[in-house]
Design an enzyme around this catalytic site. Sequence first.
Site, PDB file in Angstrom:
ATOM      1  N   CYS A 197     114.820  43.685  26.315  1.00  0.00           N
ATOM      2  CA  CYS A 197     115.357  44.152  27.551  1.00  0.00           C
ATOM      3  C   CYS A 197     114.363  44.061  28.612  1.00  0.00           C
ATOM      4  CB  CYS A 197     116.585  45.433  27.085  1.00  0.00           C
ATOM      5  SG  CYS A 197     116.571  46.224  29.081  1.00  0.00           S
ATOM      6  N   ASN A 198     114.793  43.301  30.192  1.00  0.00           N
ATOM      7  CA  ASN A 198     113.750  43.290  30.856  1.00  0.00           C
ATOM      8  C   ASN A 198     113.068  45.334  31.089  1.00  0.00           C
ATOM      9  OD1 ASN A 198     112.502  40.392  31.884  1.00  0.00           O
ATOM     10  ND2 ASN A 198     114.668  40.524  31.123  1.00  0.00           N
ATOM     11  N   THR A 199     114.472  45.928  31.612  1.00  0.00           N
ATOM     12  CA  THR A 199     114.581  47.177  31.967  1.00  0.00           C
ATOM     13  C   THR A 199     113.483  47.693  31.080  1.00  0.00           C
ATOM     14  OG1 THR A 199     116.705  46.595  33.047  1.00  0.00           O
ATOM     15  CG2 THR A 199     115.556  48.779  33.242  1.00  0.00           C
ATOM     16  N   GLU A 249     128.871  41.795  29.198  1.00  0.00           N
ATOM     17  CA  GLU A 249     129.408  43.136  28.618  1.00  0.00           C
ATOM     18  C   GLU A 249     130.952  42.478  28.486  1.00  0.00           C
ATOM     19  OE1 GLU A 249     128.126  45.694  26.412  1.00  0.00           O
ATOM     20  OE2 GLU A 249     125.907  44.422  27.610  1.00  0.00           O
ATOM     21  N   TYR A 265     121.553  50.194  31.748  1.00  0.00           N
ATOM     22  CA  TYR A 265     120.163  50.942  31.984  1.00  0.00           C
ATOM     23  C   TYR A 265     119.638  50.631  33.140  1.00  0.00           C
ATOM     24  CZ  TYR A 265     118.816  51.461  26.937  1.00  0.00           C
ATOM     25  OH  TYR A 265     118.930  52.008  25.813  1.00  0.00           O
ATOM     26  N   GLY A 266     119.526  49.794  34.325  1.00  0.00           N
ATOM     27  CA  GLY A 266     118.851  49.534  35.149  1.00  0.00           C
ATOM     28  C   GLY A 266     118.965  50.588  36.425  1.00  0.00           C
ATOM     29  N   CYS A 317     116.730  39.466  33.793  1.00  0.00           N
ATOM     30  CA  CYS A 317     117.026  40.263  33.177  1.00  0.00           C
ATOM     31  C   CYS A 317     118.071  40.046  32.064  1.00  0.00           C
ATOM     32  CB  CYS A 317     118.437  40.733  33.837  1.00  0.00           C
ATOM     33  SG  CYS A 317     120.008  42.139  32.832  1.00  0.00           S
ATOM     34  N   THR A 318     118.397  40.007  31.001  1.00  0.00           N
ATOM     35  CA  THR A 318     118.763  39.182  29.093  1.00  0.00           C
ATOM     36  C   THR A 318     120.227  38.732  29.407  1.00  0.00           C
ATOM     37  OG1 THR A 318     118.285  41.283  28.582  1.00  0.00           O
ATOM     38  CG2 THR A 318     116.525  39.786  28.121  1.00  0.00           C
ATOM     39  N   HIS A 319     121.077  39.335  30.208  1.00  0.00           N
ATOM     40  CA  HIS A 319     122.274  39.253  30.375  1.00  0.00           C
ATOM     41  C   HIS A 319     122.530  37.942  30.983  1.00  0.00           C
ATOM     42  CE1 HIS A 319     122.922  43.663  29.186  1.00  0.00           C
ATOM     43  NE2 HIS A 319     124.172  43.359  28.795  1.00  0.00           N
ATOM     44  N   ASP A 348     118.488  46.325  22.922  1.00  0.00           N
ATOM     45  CA  ASP A 348     118.812  45.984  23.981  1.00  0.00           C
ATOM     46  C   ASP A 348     119.893  46.859  24.863  1.00  0.00           C
ATOM     47  OD1 ASP A 348     119.351  44.993  27.169  1.00  0.00           O
ATOM     48  OD2 ASP A 348     120.685  43.829  26.761  1.00  0.00           O
ATOM     49  N   SER A 349     120.160  47.378  26.049  1.00  0.00           N
ATOM     50  CA  SER A 349     121.407  48.341  26.288  1.00  0.00           C
ATOM     51  C   SER A 349     122.562  47.820  25.953  1.00  0.00           C
ATOM     52  CB  SER A 349     120.952  48.059  27.634  1.00  0.00           C
ATOM     53  OG  SER A 349     121.564  47.111  28.825  1.00  0.00           O
TER      54      SER A 349
HETATM   55  N1  DGL Z   1     119.535  43.479  30.136  1.00  0.00           N
HETATM   56  C1  DGL Z   1     118.969  44.342  30.251  1.00  0.00           C
HETATM   57  C2  DGL Z   1     117.631  43.267  31.215  1.00  0.00           C
HETATM   58  O1  DGL Z   1     116.911  42.413  30.879  1.00  0.00           O
HETATM   59  C3  DGL Z   1     119.510  45.626  31.284  1.00  0.00           C
HETATM   60  C4  DGL Z   1     120.709  45.606  31.390  1.00  0.00           C
HETATM   61  C5  DGL Z   1     121.150  46.660  31.978  1.00  0.00           C
HETATM   62  O2  DGL Z   1     121.752  46.988  30.880  1.00  0.00           O
HETATM   63  O3  DGL Z   1     121.015  47.117  33.291  1.00  0.00           O
HETATM   64  O4  DGL Z   1     117.129  44.039  31.841  1.00  0.00           O
END
Ligand code: DGL
Length: 277
Positions: free
Chosen positions: A73-75, A152, A42-43, A184-186, A10-11
């Site tokens: 990571c979804n992004t 984070e 990453y978003g 988003c996995t966060h 993931d990011s």
């Molecule tokens: N955890 C990530 C996701 O699922 C990305 C969050 C990010 O880095 O912006 O999209």
Amino acid sequence: MTPSPIGLFDSGVGGLSVWRCIADLLPAERTIYLADQAHVPYGPRPPAEIAALTHAAAAWLLEQGAKLVVIACNTASAVALASVRQAWPQALIVGMEPAVKPASAGTRSGRVGVMATPGTLHADRFHRLVERFAGGVEVHTSFCPGLVEWVEQGWLAGPEIDALLRRCLAPLLAAGIDQLVLGCTHYPFLLPAIQAAVGPGVTVIDPAPAVARQVQRRLAAADLLAPAAAMPAQHQFYTTGEVAALQTALTRLLGLTGASVRAASLQIQAADAEVPA
Ligand code: DGL
């Protein structure tokens, strides 16, 4: 011989919400987790940059001998899952996608919400997902700038987070959603705060358990599941950022102390973002 690990990346620490489901479901499996914290978030990045980072992370995990790579990571999945699969056609690659399908199947109001990053919400893959699975259902989206950064840091509750969530979710609630997809996995780490913000009438969907079951199915189909072991499986964590920061996050988010955390560096080269099908 030590069995090959499952690789996840993931990011940052968001993919740990997927990691914990995989570790629970498949306790015999070794894992290697890569947090690209030098480049989080990453978003807001352009698709070409997200694709290059995703390819570099996938290459790194495959070099470590991962038998299956989870793009947790979804992004990264929205932008580059197809091109990663194209680059490594023999590899087992599992990606994330916002749970629009179960949300659309479960809604009574005919309106669902999706919280995700701009990178995910602007990707063609997301629009195709909505076209395919949300027929007749209104999909309302929101991105909450700043939330990824809170997670984070390991901050999961507090008045600033509550205020930010209320602000971002107000339009979705005003639209009458009764299902909210965490895209988003966060975000699953913020589930109590998110559920409190939307109230008991809205079902909040975390796709991580479904992804863990998908990993199990893919490994079983390829006859690659680790045999049951007497000893607990080994888990290694790597970051492109600060080792101490990932160590702290592992303790705050997962209660893991004394985990093996090391530094990693990625070879980043230009890569294609997903091309429309
Ligand atoms: N955890 C990530 C996701 O699922 C990305 C969050 C990010 O880095 O912006 O999209």
